[in-house]
Design a protein around this motif. Structure first.
Motif, PDB file in Angstrom:
ATOM      1  N   TYR A  43       0.797  -1.227   0.000  1.00 39.59           N
ATOM      2  CA  TYR A  43       0.000   0.000   0.000  1.00 39.59           C
ATOM      3  C   TYR A  43       0.833   1.282   0.000  1.00 39.59           C
ATOM      4  N   GLY A  44       2.093   1.205  -0.436  1.00 36.98           N
ATOM      5  CA  GLY A  44       2.918   2.399  -0.535  1.00 36.98           C
ATOM      6  C   GLY A  44       3.391   2.973   0.783  1.00 36.98           C
ATOM      7  N   GLU A  45       3.283   2.193   1.846  1.00 38.44           N
ATOM      8  CA  GLU A  45       3.748   2.679   3.147  1.00 38.44           C
ATOM      9  C   GLU A  45       5.272   2.659   3.190  1.00 38.44           C
ATOM     10  N   ARG A  46       5.839   3.607   3.896  1.00 36.69           N
ATOM     11  CA  ARG A  46       7.292   3.650   4.047  1.00 36.69           C
ATOM     12  C   ARG A  46       7.744   2.525   4.961  1.00 36.69           C
ATOM     13  N   LYS A  47       8.894   1.953   4.632  1.00 36.14           N
ATOM     14  CA  LYS A  47       9.472   0.921   5.490  1.00 36.14           C
ATOM     15  C   LYS A  47      10.271   1.582   6.608  1.00 36.14           C
ATOM     16  N   THR A  48      10.298   0.928   7.741  1.00 32.12           N
ATOM     17  CA  THR A  48      11.116   1.423   8.844  1.00 32.12           C
ATOM     18  C   THR A  48      12.572   1.038   8.586  1.00 32.12           C
ATOM     19  N   GLU A  49      13.466   1.647   9.332  1.00 32.19           N
ATOM     20  CA  GLU A  49      14.886   1.306   9.216  1.00 32.19           C
ATOM     21  C   GLU A  49      15.097  -0.180   9.528  1.00 32.19           C
ATOM     22  N   ALA A  50      14.411  -0.689  10.536  1.00 36.15           N
ATOM     23  CA  ALA A  50      14.538  -2.106  10.903  1.00 36.15           C
ATOM     24  C   ALA A  50      14.047  -3.009   9.772  1.00 36.15           C
ATOM     25  N   GLU A  51      12.971  -2.631   9.104  1.00 36.90           N
ATOM     26  CA  GLU A  51      12.458  -3.431   7.986  1.00 36.90           C
ATOM     27  C   GLU A  51      13.439  -3.437   6.818  1.00 36.90           C
ATOM     28  N   LEU A  52      14.050  -2.293   6.546  1.00 37.92           N
ATOM     29  CA  LEU A  52      15.046  -2.232   5.474  1.00 37.92           C
ATOM     30  C   LEU A  52      16.266  -3.080   5.825  1.00 37.92           C
ATOM     31  N   GLU A  53      16.702  -3.023   7.076  1.00 42.24           N
ATOM     32  CA  GLU A  53      17.839  -3.839   7.505  1.00 42.24           C
ATOM     33  C   GLU A  53      17.508  -5.325   7.399  1.00 42.24           C
ATOM     34  N   ASP A  54      16.294  -5.716   7.735  1.00 39.09           N
ATOM     35  CA  ASP A  54      15.876  -7.117   7.586  1.00 39.09           C
ATOM     36  C   ASP A  54      15.908  -7.543   6.121  1.00 39.09           C
ATOM     37  N   ALA A  55      15.454  -6.671   5.228  1.00 40.44           N
ATOM     38  CA  ALA A  55      15.476  -6.977   3.796  1.00 40.44           C
ATOM     39  C   ALA A  55      16.914  -7.155   3.314  1.00 40.44           C
ATOM     40  N   ILE A  56      17.811  -6.321   3.808  1.00 44.01           N
ATOM     41  CA  ILE A  56      19.223  -6.421   3.428  1.00 44.01           C
ATOM     42  C   ILE A  56      19.824  -7.716   3.958  1.00 44.01           C
ATOM     43  N   ARG A  57      19.526  -8.069   5.190  1.00 47.06           N
ATOM     44  CA  ARG A  57      20.043  -9.333   5.744  1.00 47.06           C
ATOM     45  C   ARG A  57      19.531 -10.534   4.947  1.00 47.06           C
ATOM     46  N   ASN A  58      18.284 -10.488   4.550  1.00 47.25           N
ATOM     47  CA  ASN A  58      17.723 -11.559   3.734  1.00 47.25           C
ATOM     48  C   ASN A  58      18.468 -11.650   2.398  1.00 47.25           C
ATOM     49  N   PHE A  59      18.740 -10.515   1.790  1.00 45.47           N
ATOM     50  CA  PHE A  59      19.513 -10.471   0.551  1.00 45.47           C
ATOM     51  C   PHE A  59      20.892 -11.102   0.759  1.00 45.47           C
ATOM     52  N   LEU A  60      21.582 -10.697   1.819  1.00 47.26           N
ATOM     53  CA  LEU A  60      22.930 -11.215   2.073  1.00 47.26           C
ATOM     54  C   LEU A  60      22.934 -12.723   2.298  1.00 47.26           C
ATOM     55  N   ARG A  61      21.889 -13.259   2.921  1.00 48.43           N
ATOM     56  CA  ARG A  61      21.802 -14.715   3.131  1.00 48.43           C
ATOM     57  C   ARG A  61      21.697 -15.477   1.810  1.00 48.43           C
ATOM     58  N   GLN A  62      21.176 -14.823   0.786  1.00 43.76           N
ATOM     59  CA  GLN A  62      20.988 -15.476  -0.512  1.00 43.76           C
ATOM     60  C   GLN A  62      22.208 -15.381  -1.425  1.00 43.76           C
ATOM     61  N   VAL A  63      23.140 -14.503  -1.079  1.00 44.98           N
ATOM     62  CA  VAL A  63      24.318 -14.293  -1.925  1.00 44.98           C
ATOM     63  C   VAL A  63      25.306 -15.435  -1.710  1.00 44.98           C
ATOM     64  N   GLY A  64      25.744 -16.014  -2.817  1.00 45.51           N
ATOM     65  CA  GLY A  64      26.696 -17.117  -2.759  1.00 45.51           C
ATOM     66  C   GLY A  64      28.124 -16.652  -2.963  1.00 45.51           C
ATOM     67  N   PRO A  65      29.038 -17.603  -3.100  1.00 50.35           N
ATOM     68  CA  PRO A  65      30.456 -17.285  -3.277  1.00 50.35           C
ATOM     69  C   PRO A  65      30.748 -16.417  -4.506  1.00 50.35           C
ATOM     70  N   SER A  66      29.866 -16.466  -5.498  1.00 52.20           N
ATOM     71  CA  SER A  66      30.061 -15.664  -6.710  1.00 52.20           C
ATOM     72  C   SER A  66      29.809 -14.177  -6.461  1.00 52.20           C
ATOM     73  N   GLY A  67      29.176 -13.865  -5.332  1.00 53.42           N
ATOM     74  CA  GLY A  67      28.814 -12.481  -5.057  1.00 53.42           C
ATOM     75  C   GLY A  67      27.450 -12.113  -5.603  1.00 53.42           C
ATOM     76  N   TYR A  68      26.759 -13.093  -6.171  1.00 51.93           N
ATOM     77  CA  TYR A  68      25.407 -12.896  -6.693  1.00 51.93           C
ATOM     78  C   TYR A  68      24.433 -13.802  -5.945  1.00 51.93           C
ATOM     79  N   ILE A  69      23.147 -13.479  -6.024  1.00 53.84           N
ATOM     80  CA  ILE A  69      22.126 -14.368  -5.469  1.00 53.84           C
ATOM     81  C   ILE A  69      22.171 -15.673  -6.245  1.00 53.84           C
ATOM     82  N   GLU A  70      22.163 -16.762  -5.510  1.00 54.41           N
ATOM     83  CA  GLU A  70      22.222 -18.080  -6.163  1.00 54.41           C
ATOM     84  C   GLU A  70      20.998 -18.897  -5.846  1.00 54.41           C
TER      85      GLU A  70
END
Length: 70
Positions: A43-70
């Motif tokens: 619904y276009g609501e702004r994310k909190t800093e904690a929500e953005l940090e969670d999204a980043i952590r989720n991204f980092l968990r998916q990144v493999g040795p190649s440096g890309y999401i695998e």
């Protein structure tokens, strides 16, 4: 553009002006220039800093040795 550091990695977070609640997140300290991801809220609501940090952590968990999401 807002600099954010999560788990020792640096990112730049930019909210899309034309699409409230949609964020472009670029991995500044990553191995591939310009690599990152987008995330959005409901619904276009702004994310909190904690929500953005969670999204980043989720991204980092998916990144493999190649440096890309695998």
């Amino acid at each position: 553009m807002t600099p954010v550091e999560v788990d020792g990695e640096r990112f730049e977070v930019t909210e899309r002006i034309s699409e409230p609640g949609v964020y472009e997140i670029r991995w500044v300290s990553g191995p591939h220039d310009g690599y990152g991801f987008a995330t959005s809220s409901y619904y276009g609501e702004r994310k909190t800093e904690a929500e953005l940090e969670d999204a980043i952590r989720n991204f980092l968990r998916q990144v493999g040795p190649s440096g890309y999401i695998e």
